[in-house]
Design a protein around this motif. Structure first.
Motif, PDB file in Angstrom:
ATOM      1  N   ASP A   1       0.834  -1.215   0.000  1.00  9.42           N
ATOM      2  CA  ASP A   1       0.000   0.000   0.000  1.00  9.42           C
ATOM      3  C   ASP A   1       0.863   1.257   0.000  1.00  9.42           C
ATOM      4  O   ASP A   1       0.592   2.210  -0.737  1.00  9.42           O
ATOM      5  N   GLN A   2       1.904   1.256   0.826  1.00  8.09           N
ATOM      6  CA  GLN A   2       2.804   2.407   0.921  1.00  8.09           C
ATOM      7  C   GLN A   2       3.519   2.645  -0.409  1.00  8.09           C
ATOM      8  O   GLN A   2       3.616   3.781  -0.884  1.00  8.09           O
ATOM      9  N   ILE A   3       4.004   1.574  -1.026  1.00  9.65           N
ATOM     10  CA  ILE A   3       4.691   1.683  -2.316  1.00  9.65           C
ATOM     11  C   ILE A   3       3.727   2.205  -3.387  1.00  9.65           C
ATOM     12  O   ILE A   3       4.064   3.104  -4.160  1.00  9.65           O
ATOM     13  N   ALA A   4       2.518   1.628  -3.427  1.00  6.02           N
ATOM     14  CA  ALA A   4       1.523   2.030  -4.432  1.00  6.02           C
ATOM     15  C   ALA A   4       1.117   3.490  -4.250  1.00  6.02           C
ATOM     16  O   ALA A   4       0.949   4.222  -5.239  1.00  6.02           O
ATOM     17  N   SER A   5       0.974   3.933  -3.013  1.00  6.66           N
ATOM     18  CA  SER A   5       0.619   5.339  -2.741  1.00  6.66           C
ATOM     19  C   SER A   5       1.713   6.282  -3.228  1.00  6.66           C
ATOM     20  O   SER A   5       1.428   7.344  -3.786  1.00  6.66           O
ATOM     21  N   PHE A   6       2.977   5.911  -3.012  1.00  6.32           N
ATOM     22  CA  PHE A   6       4.089   6.736  -3.477  1.00  6.32           C
ATOM     23  C   PHE A   6       4.052   6.849  -4.999  1.00  6.32           C
ATOM     24  O   PHE A   6       4.205   7.928  -5.563  1.00  6.32           O
ATOM     25  N   ILE A   7       3.838   5.710  -5.679  1.00  5.81           N
ATOM     26  CA  ILE A   7       3.768   5.722  -7.145  1.00  5.81           C
ATOM     27  C   ILE A   7       2.594   6.577  -7.613  1.00  5.81           C
ATOM     28  O   ILE A   7       2.732   7.356  -8.561  1.00  5.81           O
ATOM     29  N   ASP A   8       1.443   6.442  -6.964  1.00  8.74           N
ATOM     30  CA  ASP A   8       0.274   7.252  -7.330  1.00  8.74           C
ATOM     31  C   ASP A   8       0.581   8.740  -7.205  1.00  8.74           C
ATOM     32  O   ASP A   8       0.160   9.544  -8.030  1.00  8.74           O
ATOM     33  N   GLU A   9       1.333   9.101  -6.172  1.00  6.75           N
ATOM     34  CA  GLU A   9       1.649  10.508  -5.921  1.00  6.75           C
ATOM     35  C   GLU A   9       2.717  11.051  -6.867  1.00  6.75           C
ATOM     36  O   GLU A   9       2.625  12.175  -7.352  1.00  6.75           O
ATOM     37  N   HIS A  10       3.735  10.241  -7.151  1.00  9.71           N
ATOM     38  CA  HIS A  10       4.895  10.725  -7.909  1.00  9.71           C
ATOM     39  C   HIS A  10       4.947  10.260  -9.364  1.00  9.71           C
ATOM     40  O   HIS A  10       5.679  10.842 -10.164  1.00  9.71           O
ATOM     41  N   GLY A  11       4.227   9.176  -9.674  1.00  6.55           N
ATOM     42  CA  GLY A  11       4.273   8.636 -11.031  1.00  6.55           C
ATOM     43  C   GLY A  11       5.416   7.659 -11.248  1.00  6.55           C
ATOM     44  O   GLY A  11       5.528   7.062 -12.308  1.00  6.55           O
ATOM     45  N   TRP A  12       6.259   7.466 -10.262  1.00  4.91           N
ATOM     46  CA  TRP A  12       7.394   6.545 -10.294  1.00  4.91           C
ATOM     47  C   TRP A  12       7.608   6.032  -8.887  1.00  4.91           C
ATOM     48  O   TRP A  12       7.026   6.549  -7.942  1.00  4.91           O
ATOM     49  N   GLY A  13       8.443   5.024  -8.751  1.00  8.51           N
ATOM     50  CA  GLY A  13       8.715   4.481  -7.420  1.00  8.51           C
ATOM     51  C   GLY A  13       9.252   3.076  -7.520  1.00  8.51           C
ATOM     52  O   GLY A  13       9.983   2.737  -8.449  1.00  8.51           O
ATOM     53  N   LEU A  14       8.865   2.240  -6.583  1.00 10.19           N
ATOM     54  CA  LEU A  14       9.258   0.835  -6.587  1.00 10.19           C
ATOM     55  C   LEU A  14       8.176   0.080  -7.358  1.00 10.19           C
ATOM     56  O   LEU A  14       7.170  -0.348  -6.792  1.00 10.19           O
ATOM     57  N   TRP A  15       8.408  -0.040  -8.659  1.00  5.98           N
ATOM     58  CA  TRP A  15       7.424  -0.659  -9.537  1.00  5.98           C
ATOM     59  C   TRP A  15       7.310  -2.158  -9.293  1.00  5.98           C
ATOM     60  O   TRP A  15       8.297  -2.822  -8.954  1.00  5.98           O
ATOM     61  N   ALA A  16       6.112  -2.697  -9.517  1.00  4.65           N
ATOM     62  CA  ALA A  16       5.922  -4.137  -9.562  1.00  4.65           C
ATOM     63  C   ALA A  16       6.624  -4.643 -10.813  1.00  4.65           C
ATOM     64  O   ALA A  16       6.531  -4.026 -11.875  1.00  4.65           O
ATOM     65  N   VAL A  17       7.349  -5.747 -10.692  1.00  5.45           N
ATOM     66  CA  VAL A  17       8.080  -6.317 -11.825  1.00  5.45           C
ATOM     67  C   VAL A  17       7.320  -7.539 -12.322  1.00  5.45           C
ATOM     68  O   VAL A  17       7.058  -8.474 -11.554  1.00  5.45           O
ATOM     69  N   GLU A  18       7.004  -7.511 -13.600  1.00  5.37           N
ATOM     70  CA  GLU A  18       6.280  -8.599 -14.250  1.00  5.37           C
ATOM     71  C   GLU A  18       7.132  -9.154 -15.377  1.00  5.37           C
ATOM     72  O   GLU A  18       7.709  -8.393 -16.163  1.00  5.37           O
ATOM     73  N   VAL A  19       7.219 -10.484 -15.458  1.00  4.38           N
ATOM     74  CA  VAL A  19       7.911 -11.131 -16.562  1.00  4.38           C
ATOM     75  C   VAL A  19       6.957 -11.104 -17.755  1.00  4.38           C
ATOM     76  O   VAL A  19       5.852 -11.650 -17.687  1.00  4.38           O
ATOM     77  N   VAL A  20       7.356 -10.436 -18.830  1.00  2.00           N
ATOM     78  CA  VAL A  20       6.477 -10.225 -19.980  1.00  2.00           C
ATOM     79  C   VAL A  20       5.993 -11.550 -20.570  1.00  2.00           C
ATOM     80  O   VAL A  20       4.795 -11.714 -20.856  1.00  2.00           O
ATOM     81  N   GLU A  21       6.893 -12.505 -20.729  1.00  2.00           N
ATOM     82  CA  GLU A  21       6.550 -13.768 -21.392  1.00  2.00           C
ATOM     83  C   GLU A  21       5.452 -14.546 -20.661  1.00  2.00           C
ATOM     84  O   GLU A  21       4.615 -15.187 -21.286  1.00  2.00           O
TER      85      GLU A  21
END
Length: 188
Positions: free
Chosen positions: A52-72
């Motif tokens: 929640d804390q990470i997502a809130s930071f991203i919502d506020e700043h547009g960047w942050g500790l992104w979730a990493v997804e393997v594209v394949e």
């Protein structure tokens, strides 16, 4: 809410967090190997609060500790990105690059690939002059990623992490630095 930046690499998508990320995030936060260099494993509640804390930071700043997804595969494997430390030290204020990946994602170069994209975003669109990384001395894997990014250890800046209790074996940290001038993006 600010527009959230997504970063794409050859194999990975660094994106906003989703509710579906919570269960695998809680699992990696409870994995003894993943959490070896952290003060404690996280309970499901603590893991959800961190998400929640990470997502809130991203919502506020547009960047942050992104979730990493393997594209394949579409698999969530952890986080990588940029953050602002929430403590004071001789080197703060600063922006830090960091990562935490599930054990299943280790040894594939994902941490370096995602961190390189994060650093490029920091020096590019964000216009940062310097990015730091912090690490427990025994965490050789992360120090290897830092070196692959071109970061160098600032031996004068080792510190006791103020958010880790005194006496903890993971309180002592090393500081790595990378300036925009020293940054060399990976060749295409």
């Amino acid at each position: 809410m600010t527009e959230v930046t997504r970063l794409h690499t050859e194999r990975l998508l660094l994106r906003e967090w989703r509710d579906a990320d919570r269960e695998p995030f809680a699992a990696l936060n409870d994995d003894p190997a993943v959490m070896e260099h952290f003060p404690a494993h996280l309970t499901r509640e603590a893991s959800d609060a961190m998400a929640d804390q990470i997502a809130s930071f991203i919502d506020e700043h547009g960047w942050g500790l992104w979730a990493v997804e393997v594209v394949e595969t579409g698999e969530f494997v952890g986080f990588t990105g940029l953050s602002i430390p929430r403590f004071e030290a001789a080197f703060t204020p600063c922006v830090e690059v960091g990562w935490r990946l599930a054990r299943s994602a280790w040894g594939k170069g994902y941490a370096t690939e995602a961190a390189r994209a994060s650093v490029a975003h920091g020096f590019g669109p964000l216009g940062l002059d310097e990015i730091v990384a912090m690490v427990v001395p025994g965490n050789e894997r992360s120090q290897g990623v830092m070196r692959k990014l071109g970061m160098t250890r600032d031996e004068t800046a080792d510190f006791d992490h103020p958010l880790v209790v005194e006496g903890s074996p993971v309180r002592r940290h090393r500081l790595y630095r990378l300036t925009r001038e020293d940054w060399e993006p990976a060749p295409r």
